[in-house]
Design an enzyme around this catalytic site. Sequence first.
Site, PDB file in Angstrom:
ATOM      1  N   ASN A   9     -39.798  -5.182 -10.746  1.00 17.94           N
ATOM      2  CA  ASN A   9     -39.442  -6.549 -11.145  1.00 17.94           C
ATOM      3  C   ASN A   9     -38.316  -6.998 -10.225  1.00 17.94           C
ATOM      4  OD1 ASN A   9     -38.627  -8.905 -12.357  1.00 17.94           O
ATOM      5  ND2 ASN A   9     -37.829  -7.930 -14.222  1.00 17.94           N
ATOM      6  N   TRP A  10     -38.687  -7.825  -9.264  1.00 12.75           N
ATOM      7  CA  TRP A  10     -37.689  -8.233  -8.261  1.00 12.75           C
ATOM      8  C   TRP A  10     -36.677  -9.229  -8.816  1.00 12.75           C
ATOM      9  CZ3 TRP A  10     -40.904  -9.523  -3.209  1.00 12.75           C
ATOM     10  CH2 TRP A  10     -41.541  -8.348  -2.772  1.00 12.75           C
ATOM     11  N   LYS A  11     -36.981  -9.840  -9.946  1.00 12.88           N
ATOM     12  CA  LYS A  11     -36.105 -10.871 -10.523  1.00 12.88           C
ATOM     13  C   LYS A  11     -35.848 -11.960  -9.474  1.00 12.88           C
ATOM     14  CE  LYS A  11     -34.368  -7.411 -13.663  1.00 12.88           C
ATOM     15  NZ  LYS A  11     -33.314  -6.884 -14.510  1.00 12.88           N
ATOM     16  N   HIS A  93     -39.337 -10.982 -21.169  1.00 12.97           N
ATOM     17  CA  HIS A  93     -38.220 -10.208 -20.610  1.00 12.97           C
ATOM     18  C   HIS A  93     -36.915 -10.650 -21.282  1.00 12.97           C
ATOM     19  CE1 HIS A  93     -35.288  -8.538 -17.877  1.00 12.97           C
ATOM     20  NE2 HIS A  93     -36.243  -7.726 -17.441  1.00 12.97           N
ATOM     21  N   GLU A  95     -34.044 -11.101 -20.204  1.00  9.14           N
ATOM     22  CA  GLU A  95     -33.246 -12.116 -19.489  1.00  9.14           C
ATOM     23  C   GLU A  95     -33.769 -13.516 -19.801  1.00  9.14           C
ATOM     24  OE1 GLU A  95     -33.552 -10.298 -15.630  1.00  9.14           O
ATOM     25  OE2 GLU A  95     -32.228  -8.701 -16.308  1.00  9.14           O
ATOM     26  N   GLU A 165     -37.619  -2.052 -23.115  1.00  7.01           N
ATOM     27  CA  GLU A 165     -36.437  -2.169 -22.258  1.00  7.01           C
ATOM     28  C   GLU A 165     -35.197  -2.414 -23.122  1.00  7.01           C
ATOM     29  OE1 GLU A 165     -37.562  -3.495 -18.047  1.00  7.01           O
ATOM     30  OE2 GLU A 165     -37.391  -5.301 -19.233  1.00  7.01           O
ATOM     31  N   GLY A 171     -29.878  -3.127 -15.843  1.00  6.55           N
ATOM     32  CA  GLY A 171     -28.925  -3.520 -14.807  1.00  6.55           C
ATOM     33  C   GLY A 171     -27.520  -2.979 -15.022  1.00  6.55           C
ATOM     34  N   SER A 211     -32.500   0.580 -15.820  1.00  2.00           N
ATOM     35  CA  SER A 211     -31.834   1.474 -14.874  1.00  2.00           C
ATOM     36  C   SER A 211     -32.679   2.696 -14.487  1.00  2.00           C
ATOM     37  CB  SER A 211     -30.465   1.903 -15.403  1.00  2.00           C
ATOM     38  OG  SER A 211     -29.629   0.767 -15.592  1.00  2.00           O
ATOM     39  N   GLY A 232     -36.133  -2.686 -12.103  1.00  2.00           N
ATOM     40  CA  GLY A 232     -35.490  -3.840 -11.485  1.00  2.00           C
ATOM     41  C   GLY A 232     -34.820  -3.446 -10.174  1.00  2.00           C
ATOM     42  N   GLY A 233     -33.530  -3.154 -10.253  1.00  2.00           N
ATOM     43  CA  GLY A 233     -32.720  -2.884  -9.059  1.00  2.00           C
ATOM     44  C   GLY A 233     -33.356  -1.909  -8.080  1.00  2.00           C
TER      45      GLY A 233
HETATM   46  P1  PGA Z   1     -33.046  -2.546 -13.962  1.00  2.00           P
HETATM   47  O1  PGA Z   1     -33.940  -3.737 -14.575  1.00  2.00           O
HETATM   48  O2  PGA Z   1     -33.988  -1.472 -13.507  1.00  2.00           O
HETATM   49  O3  PGA Z   1     -32.279  -3.181 -12.840  1.00  2.00           O
HETATM   50  O4  PGA Z   1     -32.168  -2.052 -15.077  1.00  2.00           O
HETATM   51  C1  PGA Z   1     -35.074  -3.461 -15.359  1.00  2.00           C
HETATM   52  C2  PGA Z   1     -35.706  -4.737 -15.844  1.00  2.00           C
HETATM   53  O5  PGA Z   1     -34.986  -5.666 -16.229  1.00  2.00           O
HETATM   54  O6  PGA Z   1     -36.945  -4.887 -15.861  1.00  2.00           O
END
Ligand code: PGA
Length: 248
Positions: A9-11, A93, A95, A165, A171, A211, A232-233
């Site tokens: 997930n590149w966000k 998600h 966010e 999640e 994050g 994470s 994500g990251g």
């Molecule tokens: P993260 O994000 O791996 O940076 O914690 C995961 C996500 O939000 O899908």
Amino acid sequence: MRSKIAAGNWKMNLDKTSAATLIEGLSLDGIGDTKVIVAVPSCYLSLALESTSDSRIIVAAQNAHHEQSGAYTGEISFQMLQSMGITHCLIGHSERRQYNGETNDIIKKKIDLCLEHGLTPIFCCGEPLEVRERELHKDYVLTQLKENILHLTTEEVSNIIIAYEPIWAIGTGVTATADQAQEMHAYLRSALANHYDSATASKISILYGGSVKPANAKELFANEDVDGGLVGGASLKADSFNAIMRSF
Ligand code: PGA
């Protein structure tokens, strides 16, 4: 057998050049039947589709609107995604729940529209820190399931991917332990088995997100009910995402 899945997930990250370089750097050699998904910003969907046209990488959208079409400036619809050949979309998600005011009701509408257009929803759920601290995380996530997806028929629910999640792990660098992840995934699967049946529940891939990195992916994915990760990251660098794909 349910699929093993490494989903990135590149966000809202990467410029066009670095997005293209990242996709080109992904290597599926030797990963067997693990599915690889990358959820890219909507402005890079075409670029990602073109540069993965001769690979098994699945390009996913990060969001689409909960109405079919209309006067929603700046939004994109599931119908548009379908017409482009996009097959997967993140929905719910944390966010988007947090920063875009997406309620369970909106998320339910998105799940329905997504399936109606033949796309696979990657449905995200998970509890905030204060809920975990009060040990109410199971109830919290069960409510999300009930209000977002348990209205689906057995056939429909068989076409979704779930990502658990915990918000406190996204994050933050703090990962759920392998035991915490397994406990919640088994709980989610048993809720699905109770509502539908165990054959249906056993076919649904449940990914862990929060994470995930090369250093912890193997331990997380080794659990019976953890079918992969939503990353994500660590999906923003080809090396680390390539390593995560090889952690099953
Ligand atoms: P993260 O994000 O791996 O940076 O914690 C995961 C996500 O939000 O899908």
